[in-house]
Structure formats: C-alpha cells, structure tokens
Design a protein around this motif. Structure first.
Motif, PDB file in Angstrom:
ATOM      1  N   UNK A  75      41.909  -0.626  32.038  1.00  0.00           N
ATOM      2  CA  UNK A  75      42.071   0.760  32.490  1.00  0.00           C
ATOM      3  C   UNK A  75      41.260   1.072  33.751  1.00  0.00           C
ATOM      4  N   UNK A  76      39.971   0.694  33.816  1.00  0.00           N
ATOM      5  CA  UNK A  76      39.238   0.915  35.079  1.00  0.00           C
ATOM      6  C   UNK A  76      39.829   0.129  36.247  1.00  0.00           C
ATOM      7  N   UNK A  77      40.304  -1.112  35.972  1.00  0.00           N
ATOM      8  CA  UNK A  77      40.911  -1.917  37.032  1.00  0.00           C
ATOM      9  C   UNK A  77      42.198  -1.262  37.536  1.00  0.00           C
ATOM     10  N   UNK A  78      42.991  -0.715  36.605  1.00  0.00           N
ATOM     11  CA  UNK A  78      44.237  -0.032  36.991  1.00  0.00           C
ATOM     12  C   UNK A  78      43.931   1.197  37.854  1.00  0.00           C
ATOM     13  N   UNK A  79      42.883   1.921  37.485  1.00  0.00           N
ATOM     14  CA  UNK A  79      42.496   3.099  38.281  1.00  0.00           C
ATOM     15  C   UNK A  79      41.988   2.680  39.654  1.00  0.00           C
ATOM     16  N   UNK A  80      41.198   1.601  39.699  1.00  0.00           N
ATOM     17  CA  UNK A  80      40.603   1.150  40.954  1.00  0.00           C
ATOM     18  C   UNK A  80      41.655   0.632  41.927  1.00  0.00           C
ATOM     19  N   UNK A  88      50.407  -2.300  33.835  1.00  0.00           N
ATOM     20  CA  UNK A  88      49.168  -1.974  33.129  1.00  0.00           C
ATOM     21  C   UNK A  88      49.325  -2.370  31.658  1.00  0.00           C
ATOM     22  N   UNK A  89      48.446  -3.211  31.186  1.00  0.00           N
ATOM     23  CA  UNK A  89      48.469  -3.687  29.796  1.00  0.00           C
ATOM     24  C   UNK A  89      49.750  -4.475  29.477  1.00  0.00           C
ATOM     25  N   UNK A  90      50.328  -5.102  30.483  1.00  0.00           N
ATOM     26  CA  UNK A  90      51.429  -6.041  30.219  1.00  0.00           C
ATOM     27  C   UNK A  90      50.863  -7.285  29.547  1.00  0.00           C
ATOM     28  N   UNK A  91      51.730  -8.129  29.017  1.00  0.00           N
ATOM     29  CA  UNK A  91      51.269  -9.345  28.341  1.00  0.00           C
ATOM     30  C   UNK A  91      50.444 -10.203  29.284  1.00  0.00           C
ATOM     31  N   UNK A  92      50.906 -10.333  30.537  1.00  0.00           N
ATOM     32  CA  UNK A  92      50.183 -11.164  31.515  1.00  0.00           C
ATOM     33  C   UNK A  92      48.811 -10.567  31.831  1.00  0.00           C
ATOM     34  N   UNK A  93      48.734  -9.252  31.974  1.00  0.00           N
ATOM     35  CA  UNK A  93      47.463  -8.598  32.275  1.00  0.00           C
ATOM     36  C   UNK A  93      46.468  -8.793  31.135  1.00  0.00           C
ATOM     37  N   UNK A  94      46.971  -8.653  29.913  1.00  0.00           N
ATOM     38  CA  UNK A  94      46.105  -8.823  28.752  1.00  0.00           C
ATOM     39  C   UNK A  94      45.655 -10.280  28.613  1.00  0.00           C
TER      40      UNK A  94
END
Length: 472
Positions: A75-80, A88-94
C-alpha cells in the motif's frame, strides 16, 4: 567484515538477487494466476488490501502475518509510485514480497554464519560468502521465493530472532519470534530454541565449573557413554531444583517465557493450534517424521554427511556398540510399526514430489519402511556426529525442538523441514572448500531441474481444465 569481503558479499548478493528477479519474471509470465495454496493466500491478502480485515477464508490454517506485512509494504509503495487498479496486490506484486524476504534471508544467513563461527579464524571470507550463497539457494526454500507462500517470511523472522538471541538482544528476539509465530504457529518452537540457547550456555558454564571442582578432566560432556549421560542427568536435576538457578534463568529468558505464555493462551482460546481446515491438519505422534527429516538432511548435505570416512566410522561404531544399536533398531521398528501415518493429501496430490517419493519407495512393498531402518540409523548417527562440536546441552535442546516441530505433523511435507535444516546447517563446522562447492553445485542442479519441471512439464487432471505443475 573486511573491505574485500564486504565487496565480495555485496557483489554475490546483488548477482543472486538479479538472477532471482529474472527467474521471477519468467515464472510470472508462465503462471500469472494463483497456483496451489496461493488460491487461498492471494485472495485473502487482496481482501486486506481493500480494507476488509474481518474477512477470513476458513481453509487458511496460519495466522495473518503474511497478509499484514504484504499490505504494509504494497500500500505505501502503491501510494509512492502512483500505482492503481489491478496491479496493486496482484499475484505478481504479492509474490514480489517473498523476493524481498529472500534478500533479507541472504543477509541474515551471512550474519549468522559470521556470529556462530566467529571463533574459527581458519574460515575465510570467501568460504562464508560461499556458504551463505549455498544456504540461500537451498532448493526447498528457494523455490517458494517465487510463490506467495508463508515460508520465506517465516524463515526471515525466525532467523532474525535467532540472530538477535545470539547477540543477547532477547526482547528484540522475542518480538521477532512473535512475528514468526504470526506467519506460522509452529515457529513458537524456535522461540523456545532461542530461550534454550541461553539456558544451554548457562548450563555449559555450570557444568565446566562442576568438572573443575571435582578435578575430573577425563569427564566429557560429549563422550556420549551411558555413565556420562547419567552424570549429566544428575547434574541437570540438581541444577533445576535450585531456586536460585531457576530465578537466574527466568530473569534471562523472561521475554521468551511471555511469548510462550501468549501461545498457550492462543491455543486455549482457539481450541487448537490450527486456525482453519482442522480436519486436514490434525496433530498426532508421527515419530517416523524424524526419520524422514534425517534422510532429507543426508540427501541435501551429502557432501558433509555421506562420505567414505563417515561410513567407516559408523561401521566401526556398530562393531563397538552392538547392544546399543540393536536396541535403537528395535525401538525404530516399533515406532515405524505403531506410529506411521499416511495423510490423504500425500496419496492424492500428484503435483508434489512427496507423492512420488512415497509411491516409488514406500509403496513398493509393506516391508520397505522397515528395511530402511539401517539408513535412518546411519543418517541419525552422521547427523549427530557433525554436531559434536556443540555442547551436549545445546544438542539436547536442539533435538527436543526438532522432535516438537516434526513429530506432531501428520503430512509428509518437505517445507516443514526448512527451518530445522537451516538451524542444523548453520551450526555444523565449515566443511572443506571442495565440499562447499560440491554442495552449491548440487543445489544449483536441483533448482534447475525443479524450475524446468515447473515451467515446462505441465499436465492436466481429467476433471479439471487448469494447468497443473510439479513442485516441492
């Protein structure tokens, strides 16, 4: 750390991380959607990403540590970076969270090797870096770096807690142990292990004082003879019935004691250690799990454990102590006879390597599990022989934790062996450079074969259209 070693370590760690990133990209191109246990973990993390913290999948058996950390990073990375939508929070991101944990594990393994073997001046910086790379590439752990599983994070917080324990930062160690517990409940055993390190150190000091008082230098806490073991047992009883000693040990280990107390409160309130899907994760006394772990360890540490010298020493030990080994054989046969359990997942899921190990070896004949007893005995002897540089109290404490973390598991699952294996491997003496290189080469080959099978040898079940892949 000397400057040359620091540069070398930075280069190796950076190269390993770059290689992992390339492999990560290849895996995510081939397997975009959740796979295996990810079908539970990914939607749960995505629910947390959307603020639905009361939503819980009853099929998940572990506490929400992985999902909370994931949200705290993503979440902070998505905001930044201004990420929005499905990225955001896709399988690859997780999954990338575990790649970060993997980098952290690499650094922790190096620091642990540095701390544990700090008195061994014969070990070069190159050997430390080589051993770190080898352990970071440990196949069972390395594979799950690229999927959204709890293992990399569980290992990270447990190793971090162990490191802080070795440096005497016990409150920090207990706090990190709590984080590890939030990833997997059985990690409470390694909190006990950290406390046991403190206790073993104090016991060893008291034991040396005891020997000095009696001026009996021939008595050794590592000989392993029956008389020595009885003497040590009497010493332990005498030590622990002393109120002064108990107060001293409690004062040293109170952060761990509080965490263990919290664990028991959790078990009482939760009415068990498992959070969900209890029917498939029932605890039992599965003593052969110890034999499977020892065999697993010999397989992955064969350059150190399966050597001509060790085989000769084992055969010589057999000749010297036939009665003891006969008794061990009878006990082993009885434990296999009465306490072997076969989980339904082991027989049904042909995506896991354990399915083929069980079918190709143990299901060939009813007697196979008994015929393997000599193999288990050698594995156990060789395993213990490599730990002889540790004090008898450390060895006793480690084996108690090993039993606690393996025996209650009904399912034969190689992932459950990762942490006890790493703790063992970190504490054995540094092998020769040749054996280290052989071990690293073996891990690279096993990883290459594993990823090749996962990516290229897909198959389908008759009752499903989904692509299936082989994995640990």
């Amino acid at each position: 750390m000397e400057r040359g070693e620091a540069y070398g370590f930075s280069a190796v760690m950076s190269g390993a991380f770059l290689l992992s990133c390339l492999l990560f990209a290849a895996i995510n191109r081939r397997q975009r959607g959740p796979y295996m246990d990810e079908v539970f973990h990914v939607p749960q993390a995505q629910a947390y990403c959307h603020g639905r913290f009361l939503q819980w999948d009853p099929m998940i058996t572990t506490l929400p540590g992985l999902y909370l950390v994931s949200v705290g990073v993503v979440k902070p990375a998505a905001w930044l970076f201004g990420w929005t939508g499905s990225v955001v929070c896709s399988a690859a991101m997780l999954r990338f969270i575990n790649l970060l944990f993997s980098a952290g594990n690499f650094y922790l393994l190096y620091l642990l090797l540095l701390k544990i073997h700090q008195k061994n001046k014969a070990v070069s910086g190159f050997q430390r870096i080589l051993s770190t790379l080898t352990l970071a590439m440990f196949p069972t752990l390395y594979f799950f770096t690229f999927l959204y599983y709890t293992d990399p994070g569980s290992v990270f917080f447990t190793l971090f807690a162990y490191l802080m324990c070795l440096y005497g930062n016990h409150k920090t160690s207990a706090l990190l142990g709590f984080c590890g517990f939030m990833f997997r409940q059985t990690n409470i055993v390694w909190t006990v292990f950290c406390a046991g390190n403190v206790v073993a150190e104090k016991l060893n000091e008291a034991w040396k004082t005891e020997l000095q008082k009696k001026k009996d230098e021939k008595i050794s806490s590592r000989k392993g003879s029956l008389s020595d073991l009885m003497r040590i047992l009497r010493f332990l009883i005498k030590h622990f019935i002393s109120l002064k000693n108990l107060v001293t040990l409690t004062a040293l280990t109170w952060p761990y004691i509080i965490l263990v107390a919290v664990f028991f409160v959790f078990v009482f309130v939760n009415d068990g250690i498992v959070v969900g899907d209890r029917s498939s994760h029932e605890a039992c006394l599965h003593f052969p799990q110890l034999f499977y772990f020892l065999s697993f360890t010999v397989f992955f540490s064969f350059p150190h454990l399966l050597t001509p010298t060790k085989i000769r020493k084992f055969l010589l030990s057999l000749r010297k102590h036939p009665v003891q080994y006969s008794l061990i054989s009878v006990i082993s046969l009885f434990l296999i006879w009465k306490f072997t359990y076969v989980h339904k997942y082991l027989l049904a899921d042909n995506r896991h390597y354990t399915f083929y190990v069980w079918r190709k070896i143990f299901q060939r004949h009813e007697l196979v599990k008994y015929i393997l007893v000599p193999v288990y005995m050698f594995a156990g002897w060789s395993f213990a022989d490599t730990l002889k540089s540790k004090s008898v109290f450390w060895i006793l404490m480690y084996f108690v934790c090993l039993l606690a973390v393996t025996v209650p598991q009904k399912l034969l699952e190689f992932r459950y062996f990762i942490l006890p294996f790493l703790i063992y491997r970190l504490n054995i003496p540094f092998p020769s450079l040749y054996r280290q290189l052989l071990e690293l080469a073996f891990y690279i080959v096993v990883n290459a074969v594993t990823f090749y099978l996962f990516l290229n040898k897909t198959f389908q079940w008759s009752n499903s259209d989904e692509v299936q892949r082989f994995m640990w």
